[in-house]
Design a protein around this motif. Structure first.
Motif, PDB file in Angstrom:
ATOM      1  N   ILE A   1      14.801   7.284  -4.516  1.00  0.00           N
ATOM      2  CA  ILE A   1      14.842   7.503  -2.908  1.00  0.00           C
ATOM      3  C   ILE A   1      14.572   6.051  -2.501  1.00  0.00           C
ATOM      4  N   GLU A   2      14.970   5.907  -1.195  1.00  0.00           N
ATOM      5  CA  GLU A   2      14.913   4.636  -0.611  1.00  0.00           C
ATOM      6  C   GLU A   2      13.385   4.524   0.108  1.00  0.00           C
ATOM      7  N   PRO A   3      12.800   3.559   0.103  1.00  0.00           N
ATOM      8  CA  PRO A   3      11.657   3.454   0.991  1.00  0.00           C
ATOM      9  C   PRO A   3      11.684   3.410   2.288  1.00  0.00           C
ATOM     10  N   THR A   4      10.960   4.325   2.900  1.00  0.00           N
ATOM     11  CA  THR A   4      11.306   4.786   4.123  1.00  0.00           C
ATOM     12  C   THR A   4      10.309   4.588   5.274  1.00  0.00           C
TER      13      THR A   4
ATOM     14  N   TYR B   1      13.801  10.564  13.416  1.00  0.00           N
ATOM     15  CA  TYR B   1      12.449   9.657  13.092  1.00  0.00           C
ATOM     16  C   TYR B   1      12.882   8.440  12.061  1.00  0.00           C
ATOM     17  N   VAL B   2      13.897   8.542  11.129  1.00  0.00           N
ATOM     18  CA  VAL B   2      13.819   7.490  10.319  1.00  0.00           C
ATOM     19  C   VAL B   2      14.415   6.454  11.059  1.00  0.00           C
ATOM     20  N   ILE B   3      13.743   5.278  10.740  1.00  0.00           N
ATOM     21  CA  ILE B   3      14.177   3.835  11.103  1.00  0.00           C
ATOM     22  C   ILE B   3      14.814   3.002  10.232  1.00  0.00           C
ATOM     23  N   THR B   4      14.225   3.242   8.764  1.00  0.00           N
ATOM     24  CA  THR B   4      14.937   2.615   7.651  1.00  0.00           C
ATOM     25  C   THR B   4      14.867   3.503   6.501  1.00  0.00           C
ATOM     26  N   GLY B   5      15.736   3.415   5.658  1.00  0.00           N
ATOM     27  CA  GLY B   5      15.777   4.349   4.303  1.00  0.00           C
ATOM     28  C   GLY B   5      16.149   5.780   4.814  1.00  0.00           C
TER      29      GLY B   5
ATOM     30  N   ALA C   1       0.700  -1.299  -0.028  1.00  0.00           N
ATOM     31  CA  ALA C   1      -0.020   0.084   0.023  1.00  0.00           C
ATOM     32  C   ALA C   1       0.882   1.171   0.032  1.00  0.00           C
ATOM     33  N   ILE C   2       2.206   1.321   0.440  1.00  0.00           N
ATOM     34  CA  ILE C   2       2.700   2.427   0.510  1.00  0.00           C
ATOM     35  C   ILE C   2       3.991   2.359  -0.730  1.00  0.00           C
ATOM     36  N   ILE C   3       4.403   1.290  -1.098  1.00  0.00           N
ATOM     37  CA  ILE C   3       5.447   1.479  -2.198  1.00  0.00           C
ATOM     38  C   ILE C   3       4.968   1.214  -3.508  1.00  0.00           C
ATOM     39  N   GLN C   4       3.765   0.806  -3.479  1.00  0.00           N
ATOM     40  CA  GLN C   4       2.857   0.911  -4.968  1.00  0.00           C
ATOM     41  C   GLN C   4       3.144   2.482  -5.833  1.00  0.00           C
TER      42      GLN C   4
ATOM     43  N   PRO D   1       7.361   7.081  -1.142  1.00  0.00           N
ATOM     44  CA  PRO D   1       7.292   5.866  -0.164  1.00  0.00           C
ATOM     45  C   PRO D   1       7.767   5.963   1.076  1.00  0.00           C
ATOM     46  N   VAL D   2       7.042   6.719   1.780  1.00  0.00           N
ATOM     47  CA  VAL D   2       7.446   6.982   3.319  1.00  0.00           C
ATOM     48  C   VAL D   2       6.268   6.874   4.322  1.00  0.00           C
ATOM     49  N   LEU D   3       6.368   5.897   5.055  1.00  0.00           N
ATOM     50  CA  LEU D   3       5.422   5.254   6.004  1.00  0.00           C
ATOM     51  C   LEU D   3       5.619   5.745   7.421  1.00  0.00           C
TER      52      LEU D   3
END
Ligand code: NAD
Length: 484
Positions: free
Chosen positions: A363-366, A344-348, A273-276, A385-387
């Protein structure tokens, strides 16, 4: 480089001194095509041609089932050219080929669905009294304007254009300045199939060309899909002429995951749902609301999944393509840098350079965690792509969080408990709620639209046909005939 003409009054309009704009491939940064920034005179000519076509005897004589057959034939043509059109969409938007193929199939489905509906759009009769026949007739509204965004060009063009033609209107499409290719391909097909003026394609910058269309006094309906500020401007312009609007705007949609959910299913749903389309989707699941006691293990596994995603050019058919353009790329990378500085960033969180595609907008999925529910990162649409992760401990808290933004487009609820799922679905303020899934495989038949600032009106499904018809009541007095 492809030079894309406009299509006005049955003629291809090539550049002739007007401003030219370049369309780039987001995967490579290379120029793909050029379009015309339409002038006010060209827009006026399109509206004049649409009016003349709509009022013509020729168009009036086309039967509803014939309009339907035409739309179904368009669906067939799209499927025949699916691979070619998928590649156009992939190069224009940057989306992975598999996603572009799904968009092309969805467009075919819209034409098929509304083609089938064309001769089944019925009015009503109302009992009044003996000697009075009262009929409710549905007539086309007239000239419908369709302003399309860049994230799903073919799907969003198809869904409203098919419904408007099915109901007998004259349509003017304004494609997004970044992504005109598949709308042009569709125009090429319609060009010799409809009376001139019934289908027209205008190109150009929204801020220039948009107001020429939306403020025009002779149009009858606007379907606008895009951002909230532009939607407000469109509505204001339409108000001057009392023209109705259907607005499909943005979102900050939540996926609400309860601890009793199938974690595997929920995780896949949250991820997709977030990377599409690299998160550039109005209905992206941009917020994860997770029950506190499930959080640690869920997030740990989700981070692993994010880190395993492949990012690259659309044509390589990876998990995630680039962002659309330099503007989106600069805006989102600056926002991520700030989020990183704030912890706040835990990945990406970083931009990416892909070998051989150094000018693409990657950009990296984040995933962001620790953000306050009122923070802009939890409230505003990022369109990337930021959750953003938020946590709850009670059902009521989950509902309050879900409803805490200005938007209300879509929500996902993940729970095996029937009471929880139904209760939350009934309390969430969103136009579509998905329980233990997210998206229902595209849902051509399902009404789609927003609560709150996510929009006005509904598209998709039978209900959308009402956008393009107006109701006339005809009361006929009759008396017993005198046969002598
Ligand atoms: P945008 O508002 O910038 O542009 C959308 C369209 O409007 C483009 O064709 C643009 O050229 C045109 N436009 C720009 N200014 C205009 C004006 N003043 N008058 C008339 N038209 C004008 O949006 P975008 O950046 O292309 O798309 C992203 C936004 O669209 C996001 O907010 C996203 O959530 C939303 N969106 C919503 C849906 C939905 O169905 N709800 C679907 C896709 C995208």
């Amino acid at each position: 480089m492809q030079k894309i003409p406009m299509f006005i009054n049955g003629e291809w309009v090539h550049a002739d001194g007007e401003e030219i704009l370049h369309v780039t491939n987001p995967s490579t940064g290379e120029v793909l095509a050029q379009i015309i920034n339409a002038s006010e005179a060209q827009v006026n000519e399109a509206v004049r041609a649409a009016r003349s076509a709509f009022e013509s005897e020729e168009w009036r004589q086309v039967k509803a089932f014939e309009r339907g057959q035409l739309l179904v034939a368009c669906a067939r043509y799209i499927r025949l050219h699916a691979e070619e059109w998928s590649l156009l969409e992939c190069r224009d938007v940057g989306k992975p080929l598999t996603q572009a193929r799904a968009d092309i199939e969805a467009a075919a489905r819209y034409f098929e669905f509304y083609g089938g509906a064309a001769d089944k759009i019925m009015g009503d009769t109302i009992p009044i009294e003996d000697g009075l026949l009262n009929a409710v007739v549905l007539e086309p509204v007239g000239i419908t304007v369709h302003i399309v965004p860049w994230n799903y060009p073919i799907q969003i063009t198809a869904r409203s254009v098919a419904a408007a033609i099915a109901t007998g209107n004259a349509v003017i499409v304004k494609s997004a300045e970044d992504t005109p290719l598949t709308t042009h391909a569709m125009t090429e097909w319609f060009a010799d199939k409809l009376p001139k003026g019934i289908f027209q394609h205008i190109t150009g910058l929204g801020r220039d060309v948009g107001p020429y269309l939306t403020a025009h006094p002779d149009i009858n309906h606007i379907t606008f899909t895009g951002s909230v500020p532009t939607g407000i401007a469109v509505m204001k312009a339409a108000a001057e002429n009392v023209v109705p609007v259907t607005l499909e705007l943005g979102g900050k949609s939540p996926n609400i995951v309860f601890a009793d959910a199938s974690m595997e299913q929920a995780m896949e749903g949250v991820l997709r749902a977030i990377i599409q389309n690299a998160g550039q989707t109005c209905s992206a699941g941009a917020r994860l609301l997770i029950e506190e006691r499930a959080k640690e293990s869920f997030i740990a596994q989700l981070v692993e999944k994010f880190q395993a995603l492949t990012v690259g050019p659309g044509e390589a058919d990876v998990d995630m393509g680039p962002l659309l353009n330099e503007r989106q790329y600069s805006k989102i990378s600056a926002l991520l840098q700030q989020a990183k500085d704030d912890g706040y960033v835990i990945t990406g969180g970083k931009t990416l350079t892909i070998a051989g595609y150094e000018n693409g907008y990657y950009i990296e999925p984040t995933i962001l965690d620790g953000v306050d529910a009122n923070h802009a990162l939890a409230q505003e649409e990022i369109f990337g792509p930021v959750l953003t992760v938020l946590t709850f401990t009670t059902v009521e808290e989950a509902i309050t969080l879900a409803n805490s933004t200005d938007f209300g487009l879509v929500a996902g609820v993940w729970s095996k408990d029937l009471d929880t799922a139904h209760y939350v679905a009934s309390r969430v303020k969103a136009g579509q709620v998905f329980v233990n899934n997210y998206g229902a495989a595209g849902g051509i038949q399902m009404p789609f639209g927003g609560y709150k600032k996510s929009g006005i009106g509904r598209e998709k499904g039978f209900v959308a046909l009402r956008n393009y018809t107006q109701m006339k009541n005809i009361a006929i007095r009759y008396a017993p005939p005198n046969l002598t």
